[in-house]
Design an enzyme around this catalytic site. Structure first.
Site, short mmCIF file in Angstrom:
data_model
loop_
_atom_site.label_atom_id
_atom_site.label_comp_id
_atom_site.label_asym_id
_atom_site.label_seq_id
_atom_site.Cartn_x
_atom_site.Cartn_y
_atom_site.Cartn_z
N ARG A 1 1.13 -1.45 0.48
CA ARG A 1 -0.11 0.04 -0.06
C ARG A 1 0.91 0.71 -0.03
O ARG A 1 1.42 0.78 0.93
CB ARG A 1 -1.07 -0.25 1.19
CG ARG A 1 -1.62 0.83 1.29
CD ARG A 1 -3.26 1.09 0.18
NE ARG A 1 -4.50 1.67 0.88
CZ ARG A 1 -5.23 2.30 0.00
NH1 ARG A 1 -5.15 1.68 -0.86
NH2 ARG A 1 -6.07 2.90 0.85
N THR B 1 -9.89 0.34 -10.16
CA THR B 1 -8.31 -0.07 -9.43
C THR B 1 -8.58 -1.11 -10.09
O THR B 1 -9.40 -1.34 -10.80
CB THR B 1 -9.79 -0.69 -7.91
OG1 THR B 1 -9.24 0.02 -7.34
CG2 THR B 1 -8.34 -0.95 -7.22
N THR C 1 -4.23 -0.24 -6.81
CA THR C 1 -5.05 1.00 -7.19
C THR C 1 -3.85 2.44 -7.34
O THR C 1 -3.18 2.15 -6.97
CB THR C 1 -6.13 0.86 -6.08
OG1 THR C 1 -6.82 1.94 -6.70
CG2 THR C 1 -5.35 1.41 -4.78
N ASN D 1 -6.40 4.72 -6.81
CA ASN D 1 -7.71 5.04 -6.50
C ASN D 1 -8.51 5.64 -7.27
O ASN D 1 -8.98 4.68 -8.26
CB ASN D 1 -6.89 6.46 -5.26
CG ASN D 1 -8.51 6.82 -4.21
OD1 ASN D 1 -9.18 5.54 -4.29
ND2 ASN D 1 -8.18 7.66 -3.25
N ASP E 1 -8.18 8.04 0.72
CA ASP E 1 -8.43 6.62 1.82
C ASP E 1 -7.81 7.55 3.33
O ASP E 1 -8.49 6.36 3.96
CB ASP E 1 -7.67 5.72 1.11
CG ASP E 1 -8.94 5.17 0.00
OD1 ASP E 1 -9.71 5.88 -0.53
OD2 ASP E 1 -8.01 4.62 -0.87
N SER F 1 -7.78 0.94 3.48
CA SER F 1 -8.16 0.44 2.28
C SER F 1 -9.78 -0.24 2.30
O SER F 1 -9.27 -1.16 3.58
CB SER F 1 -7.25 -0.22 1.70
OG SER F 1 -7.87 -1.08 0.28
N GLY G 1 -13.47 -0.75 -7.24
CA GLY G 1 -14.71 -0.36 -6.80
C GLY G 1 -14.97 0.32 -5.08
O GLY G 1 -16.50 0.88 -4.94
N GLY G 2 -14.12 0.94 -5.08
CA GLY G 2 -14.25 1.56 -3.87
C GLY G 2 -14.70 1.23 -2.57
O GLY G 2 -14.21 -0.42 -1.98
N1 GLY Z 1 -8.59 3.41 -3.45
C1 GLY Z 1 -9.14 1.82 -2.63
C2 GLY Z 1 -9.19 0.95 -1.69
O1 GLY Z 1 -7.81 1.44 -1.03
O2 GLY Z 1 -10.02 1.08 -1.16
#
Ligand code: GLY
Length: 570
Positions: A104, A380, A398, A400, A422, A451, A472-473
């Protein structure tokens, strides 16, 4: 036969001649469902799937293939595939060993918890989503090298980067979806970037050839120098020059210090299934297991797919899991995330003590959520891979938002993420996914932002059963939850389970987000009578999954929600 061949040849000649007059379309086609004897790859782009299959056929394992697919996606899926972002990889080896790799992005050393607030303490609109200040320190390249070092079989990583170099150098013909996205984001590209730039153009058309020479040069640095080819030397210098040109915070020290981290996967039982998923800094694994454990005591299969009772129960579990997410989840290196408590049976039973089978629970209404920007942000990438020996990889990465913060590193040819959004910029103020957070997810130097990515692998009776995940966030977690439940409880095959309409509740805002026509009006009306309300959206998370069929073969399924999703196998 012959008489028929003549007209056929004519037709072919005529068609190819007329194709030459127009821009040629892409020379690939997405396959949504594949059944394979040995190995399968499902990714968001056919060219990336082909790269993964090529690596497997050359003797690479699932980890090698996943790494090569990620580099390829950085070229052919620029809206989310990346080397300027970060991700998570969950691995299950053929002998059942589970691992989770966290690459990340991190907040830069100069980041500050109030960096997106004005003098009155209000969040400044757009500062954490657009432009140089929105970028976290990228983790993808470090992560891919780390995964390969520990689990790869093809010894020379160069072989896994080379296909991406060729795609960037030679170019590839863009799909209609990519053309639409590129056209939709021109304003942002022009605002933050100089021309010439391969992504700035009056109008992209399906079949346009996208050549990325600078990205090819960057990938060559990575091929020849390893992760140092990105975090040191000319590519790093180009990143820093770009960041400084827009008052961003990332420094050379940030790049030098970046490390991918192995984490303990979160693992839980559901019936005869063992679920292996991603721990913090993702909320995905914990929230998924919480939801599964909360619904486990109830006879969902008797209630039936999309029945009022089933949807109500699942929504109430989702609501409670997302409320916990907002309060308790963040980077476990900075915040003592109570993982064991959050997953304990006693806690989750207590959490469901307020469940009322006849009425919706009212979410805390003090904090306001917001779905309005969701359309922008469904990007993503996820890739699922199973190799011929049974090694499995579930990897989600991702930038984002689509094309991240819209800043393209001028000297190195790739987009930077806008992952700083995030974090919780201010307690209780929703980010672009409408998610609220608290101290657990506040901004700190070198902290990883929370995330929702949920790369997941499922065993059944001790054997590999399913590999799944999605972009998909905030809707990723509920999509993984529902696709698994569709298979495990409602007896669906994987394709039906993936294609089925979905719903999503994230505590705040206090409404069920539902895909258009996901379930019948009668179910909706019954739920409304119980106190639920609805927001609708065209589509939510986009699942890419592989399942082991009862006869031992693999089935890979790409989601029709993304026309480019592609399943391949052999
Ligand atoms: N950027 C979307 C997530 O990591 O949930």
């Amino acid at each position: 036969m012959k008489p028929c061949l003549v007209p056929l040849v004519f037709i072919v000649l005529f068609l190819s001649a007329s194709c030459k007059r127009a821009t040629p379309g892409p020379d690939y086609q997405a396959t949504k469902v594949v059944t394979a004897d040995s190995a399968a790859v499902v990714s968001p782009h056919p060219l990336a799937t082909q790269v993964g299959l090529g690596v497997l056929k050359k003797g690479g394992n699932a980890i090698d293939a996943a790494v090569a697919v990620q580099f390829a996606l950085a070229v052919v899926y620029p809206r989310a595939g990346n080397i300027g972002g970060g991700g998570f990889m969950v691995i299950r080896t053929k002998d059942g060993q589970a691992a989770a790799l966290d690459y990340r992005e991190k907040a830069p050393l100069a980041a500050d918890r109030d960096m997106y607030l004005d003098s009155l303490g209000n969040v400044i609109d757009g500062l954490s989503t657009m432009g140089h200040l929105a970028a976290g320190v990228p983790g993808t390249v470090a992560g891919l090298f780390e995964a390969h070092k520990k689990y790869g079989r093809i010894r020379d990583m160069k072989e896994l980067v080379q296909p991406a170099i060729e795609l960037a150098e030679r170019g590839f013909r863009i799909s209609p979806t990519e053309a639409r996205r590129l056209n939709g984001f021109q304003e942002g590209f022009r605002k933050y970037n100089e021309e010439p730039n391969p992504f700035i153009k009056d109008s992209f058309q399906l079949g346009d050839l996208l050549v990325q020479k600078r990205l090819a040069e960057t990938l060559k640095q990575i091929r020849d120098k390893g992760a140092a080819g990105f975090y040191e030397g000319p590519v790093a210098e180009a990143i820093i020059a770009e960041i400084q040109s827009g008052n961003g915070l990332i420094t050379m020290e940030d790049l030098h210090k970046y490390e991918a981290k192995w984490r303990e996967p979160v693992i839980g039982q559901y019936d005869g299934y063992r679920i292996i998923s991603m721990p913090p800094s993702s909320s995905g694994g914990i929230a998924l297991l919480q939801m599964l454990k909360m619904v486990a005591p109830y006879p969902l299969n008797e209630y039936g797919f999309h029945s009022t009772r089933a949807v109500h129960l699942m929504v109430e579990a989702e609501r409670r899991a997302y409320a916990d997410r907002a309060e308790h989840l963040g980077d476990s290196d900075f915040y003592d995330v109570p993982v064991d408590s959050m997953l304990s049976d006693a806690y989750l039973q207590a959490r469901m003590a307020s469940f009322d089978a006849a009425h919706a629970t009212v979410s805390d209404s003090i904090l306001a959520g917001n779905f309005k920007l969701l359309k922008e942000s469904f990007e993503t990438t996820h890739t699922s891979v199973v190799d011929a020996e049974g090694n499995a990889v579930s990897v989600t990465t991702t930038l984002n938002s689509n094309y991240g913060c819209k800043v393209w590193v001028d000297g190195a040819g790739f987009f930077l993420n806008n992952e700083m959004d995030d974090f919780s910029a201010k307690p209780g103020v929703p980010n672009q996914f409408g998610l609220v957070g608290a101290e657990a997810n506040s901004i700190r130097p070198e902290k990883r932002m929370l995330s929702s990515m949920t790369p997941t692998i499922v065993e059944k009776e001790g054997k590999l059963f399913m590999v799944l995940g999605a972009p998909g966030g905030s809707t990723i977690i509920t999509a993984v939850f529902q696709v698994f439940i569709n298979v495990a409880e409602f007896g669906m095959g994987l394709e039906e389970a993936v294609n089925a309409g979905r719903f999503h509740h994230q505590w705040l805002p206090d409404a069920i987000l539902i895909e258009d026509n996901a379930f019948p009006d009668s179910t909706k009306q019954a739920l409304e009578a119980m106190g639920h309300s609805f927001n609708t959206v065209g589509r939510m998370a986009v699942i890419k999954a592989i399942v082991r069929l009862p006869d031992g073969r693999l089935q890979g399924v790409g989601d029709p929600r993304n026309p480019d999703d592609d399943a391949g196998g052999y």
